[in-house]
Motif scaffolding. Structure first.
Motif, PDB file in Angstrom:
ATOM      1  N   ALA A 193      34.004  40.460  45.424  1.00 33.26           N
ATOM      2  CA  ALA A 193      33.096  39.487  46.033  1.00 33.26           C
ATOM      3  C   ALA A 193      33.856  38.226  46.469  1.00 33.26           C
ATOM      4  O   ALA A 193      33.541  37.630  47.494  1.00 33.26           O
ATOM      5  CB  ALA A 193      31.993  39.117  45.048  1.00 33.26           C
ATOM      6  N   ASN A 194      34.855  37.839  45.690  1.00 28.41           N
ATOM      7  CA  ASN A 194      35.614  36.620  46.002  1.00 28.41           C
ATOM      8  C   ASN A 194      36.577  36.807  47.165  1.00 28.41           C
ATOM      9  O   ASN A 194      36.963  35.835  47.810  1.00 28.41           O
ATOM     10  CB  ASN A 194      36.403  36.165  44.771  1.00 28.41           C
ATOM     11  N   ALA A 195      36.974  38.053  47.435  1.00 32.33           N
ATOM     12  CA  ALA A 195      37.963  38.321  48.481  1.00 32.33           C
ATOM     13  C   ALA A 195      37.273  38.327  49.845  1.00 32.33           C
ATOM     14  O   ALA A 195      36.635  39.306  50.215  1.00 32.33           O
ATOM     15  CB  ALA A 195      38.661  39.653  48.215  1.00 32.33           C
ATOM     16  N   SER A 196      37.398  37.237  50.583  1.00 32.70           N
ATOM     17  CA  SER A 196      36.686  37.113  51.860  1.00 32.70           C
ATOM     18  C   SER A 196      37.138  38.135  52.889  1.00 32.70           C
ATOM     19  O   SER A 196      36.371  38.516  53.767  1.00 32.70           O
ATOM     20  CB  SER A 196      36.863  35.697  52.418  1.00 32.70           C
ATOM     21  N   LYS A 197      38.387  38.592  52.799  1.00 27.58           N
ATOM     22  CA  LYS A 197      38.892  39.608  53.721  1.00 27.58           C
ATOM     23  C   LYS A 197      39.368  40.842  52.965  1.00 27.58           C
ATOM     24  O   LYS A 197      40.289  41.525  53.389  1.00 27.58           O
ATOM     25  CB  LYS A 197      40.022  39.024  54.573  1.00 27.58           C
ATOM     26  N   GLY A 198      38.697  41.135  51.866  1.00 27.18           N
ATOM     27  CA  GLY A 198      39.024  42.329  51.113  1.00 27.18           C
ATOM     28  C   GLY A 198      40.227  42.122  50.201  1.00 27.18           C
ATOM     29  O   GLY A 198      40.892  41.088  50.245  1.00 27.18           O
ATOM     30  N   VAL A 199      40.485  43.113  49.392  1.00 30.10           N
ATOM     31  CA  VAL A 199      41.620  43.060  48.468  1.00 30.10           C
ATOM     32  C   VAL A 199      42.241  44.455  48.428  1.00 30.10           C
ATOM     33  O   VAL A 199      41.540  45.468  48.491  1.00 30.10           O
ATOM     34  CB  VAL A 199      41.160  42.605  47.067  1.00 30.10           C
ATOM     35  N   SER A 200      43.563  44.506  48.337  1.00 31.34           N
ATOM     36  CA  SER A 200      44.237  45.799  48.291  1.00 31.34           C
ATOM     37  C   SER A 200      43.983  46.466  46.951  1.00 31.34           C
ATOM     38  O   SER A 200      43.756  45.795  45.934  1.00 31.34           O
ATOM     39  CB  SER A 200      45.746  45.616  48.497  1.00 31.34           C
ATOM     40  N   MET A 201      44.017  47.787  46.934  1.00 31.67           N
ATOM     41  CA  MET A 201      43.762  48.512  45.700  1.00 31.67           C
ATOM     42  C   MET A 201      44.895  48.334  44.697  1.00 31.67           C
ATOM     43  O   MET A 201      44.678  48.402  43.486  1.00 31.67           O
ATOM     44  CB  MET A 201      43.543  50.001  46.000  1.00 31.67           C
ATOM     45  N   LEU A 202      46.094  48.088  45.187  1.00 33.10           N
ATOM     46  CA  LEU A 202      47.210  47.809  44.280  1.00 33.10           C
ATOM     47  C   LEU A 202      46.949  46.512  43.526  1.00 33.10           C
ATOM     48  O   LEU A 202      47.153  46.430  42.307  1.00 33.10           O
ATOM     49  CB  LEU A 202      48.514  47.708  45.079  1.00 33.10           C
ATOM     50  N   GLN A 203      46.472  45.494  44.231  1.00 22.92           N
ATOM     51  CA  GLN A 203      46.176  44.220  43.584  1.00 22.92           C
ATOM     52  C   GLN A 203      45.008  44.363  42.611  1.00 22.92           C
ATOM     53  O   GLN A 203      45.061  43.837  41.498  1.00 22.92           O
ATOM     54  CB  GLN A 203      45.843  43.161  44.631  1.00 22.92           C
ATOM     55  N   LEU A 204      43.954  45.078  43.011  1.00 22.32           N
ATOM     56  CA  LEU A 204      42.801  45.249  42.129  1.00 22.32           C
ATOM     57  C   LEU A 204      43.196  46.002  40.865  1.00 22.32           C
ATOM     58  O   LEU A 204      42.750  45.648  39.761  1.00 22.32           O
ATOM     59  CB  LEU A 204      41.686  46.008  42.867  1.00 22.32           C
ATOM     60  N   SER A 205      44.029  47.021  41.000  1.00 25.05           N
ATOM     61  CA  SER A 205      44.452  47.789  39.819  1.00 25.05           C
ATOM     62  C   SER A 205      45.259  46.919  38.869  1.00 25.05           C
ATOM     63  O   SER A 205      45.168  47.077  37.640  1.00 25.05           O
ATOM     64  CB  SER A 205      45.267  49.011  40.248  1.00 25.05           C
ATOM     65  N   ARG A 206      46.020  45.982  39.407  1.00 22.98           N
ATOM     66  CA  ARG A 206      46.781  45.067  38.554  1.00 22.98           C
ATOM     67  C   ARG A 206      45.865  44.039  37.891  1.00 22.98           C
ATOM     68  O   ARG A 206      46.052  43.680  36.728  1.00 22.98           O
ATOM     69  CB  ARG A 206      47.850  44.355  39.381  1.00 22.98           C
ATOM     70  N   ASP A 207      44.870  43.564  38.641  1.00 21.71           N
ATOM     71  CA  ASP A 207      43.990  42.519  38.121  1.00 21.71           C
ATOM     72  C   ASP A 207      43.150  43.010  36.950  1.00 21.71           C
ATOM     73  O   ASP A 207      42.917  42.266  35.990  1.00 21.71           O
ATOM     74  CB  ASP A 207      43.059  42.004  39.225  1.00 21.71           C
ATOM     75  N   ILE A 208      42.650  44.256  37.019  1.00 21.75           N
ATOM     76  CA  ILE A 208      41.799  44.753  35.933  1.00 21.75           C
ATOM     77  C   ILE A 208      42.528  45.762  35.056  1.00 21.75           C
ATOM     78  O   ILE A 208      41.914  46.375  34.175  1.00 21.75           O
ATOM     79  CB  ILE A 208      40.489  45.362  36.483  1.00 21.75           C
ATOM     80  N   ASP A 209      43.833  45.932  35.291  1.00 23.47           N
ATOM     81  CA  ASP A 209      44.696  46.781  34.462  1.00 23.47           C
ATOM     82  C   ASP A 209      44.177  48.214  34.379  1.00 23.47           C
ATOM     83  O   ASP A 209      43.815  48.710  33.306  1.00 23.47           O
ATOM     84  CB  ASP A 209      44.837  46.182  33.049  1.00 23.47           C
TER      85      ASP A 209
END
Length: 319
Positions: A97-113
């Protein structure tokens, strides 16, 4: 000078810190309230509709007193058979929701481990859920239509003598796709993915109500729209807006979508391009809401959406 809403404190009503400070129990309560809003979070049996159930606290499940069916808060939803903790699911929704232009799946996988595959499927499930918000809707009033091509890049040869004309059909990969958008002024944004922009004419005729006013560019295939709608045309070689004709809102959306694909995801398969386009359209339509409202809407749509037939067991089938 007035401050832009997105820069104000009113646009920030939810943070990752608050999600993790609340912990697993509070996140679970949030899912229950979204699933069973009409009973303020009290379970309703998905089989018989019974409103009385025993709580099996050791497994976060319920057993219906009427029919004996056991179910959880995610049973029958797009999160069915989930293994991820509720607090991590909620955190992922907030990140997206915070990513105004989306977020890469690599970054999301790192953020939520979690594994990349887990983040990939989770994000696509959420894209499918939010796209259901405009399913069956039609546009009316003043609608702008346009298209933009994505993918199918042909890498030029190293030596100049070996280079080919990449504009010719015989030298293309066949993977190039076009996102056609119909955007109602002060209304919703609806997209489709086709092989050519000309295929978007049928799409426009399907989702735009008769009697609407259309704005399009000078591409020849849009000529067919004049038979059904009052249509204004703009030649972009002369101006971006002229004599009332303007497609700037449609082009603005396509520019944001292109930035999302190029800046965050870097590559999007034509197979899934429609889901990224739907996500960008949904973000565009809700850009004036606070991040807390956006996250709540996403969660509510996900909890109301049935099990995904495309993404359930995706990696087992694709492996």
């Amino acid at each position: 000078m007035a401050q832009h809403f997105l820069l104000s404190a009113a646009a920030r009503t939810l943070s990752l810190r608050s999600v993790y400070q609340g912990g697993e129990d509070k996140a679970y309560e949030t899912f229950c309230r979204m699933r069973w809003a009409e009973t303020e979070g009290k379970p309703i049996c998905p089989r018989c509709g019974g409103v009385e159930a025993y709580a099996i606290k050791s497994r976060r499940k319920f057993e219906c007193k009427a029919c004996g069916h056991q179910f959880s808060v995610t049973s029958g939803t797009i999160f069915a058979s989930r293994k991820m903790a509720f607090v991590d699911l909620l955190a992922a929704i907030v990140i997206l929701a915070n990513a105004s232009k989306g977020v890469s799946m690599l970054q999301l996988s790192r953020d939520i481990d979690c594994q990349y595959k887990t983040a990939f499927v989770l994000a696509h499930k959420l894209r499918e859920a939010i796209a259901s918000e405009v399913k069956g809707e039609t546009l009316s009033g003043t609608v702008e239509v346009d298209g933009a091509y994505f993918g199918g890049h042909v890498k030029p040869s190293n030596l100049k003598a070996n280079r080919i004309d990449r504009r010719l059909a015989e030298n293309q990969t066949g993977k190039r796709r076009v996102v056609v958008v119909a955007r109602q002024r002060d209304g919703r944004t609806i997209t489709t993915v086709t092989k050519s922009e000309a295929d978007g004419v049928a799409f426009v005729e399907t989702i735009v109500a008769p009697g609407s006013v259309l704005h399009a560019d000078e591409a020849g295939h849009w000529n067919a729209l004049h038979a059904k709608y009052k249509t204004f045309r703009i030649n972009h070689q002369e101006a971006y807006s002229l004599n009332g004709a303007c497609t700037n809102q449609a082009e603005s959306f396509l520019a944001r979508l292109r930035r999302m694909v190029m800046g965050q995801h870097h590559h999007v398969s034509g197979q899934y391009l429609h889901q990224f386009a739907n996500e960008a359209a949904w973000k565009e339509d809700h850009r004036r809401l606070s991040n807390g409202e956006i996250a709540t809407k996403k969660l509510a749509l996900a909890m109301a959406h049935p099990v995904s037939r495309e993404w359930k067991g995706y990696w087992q089938r694709a492996a």
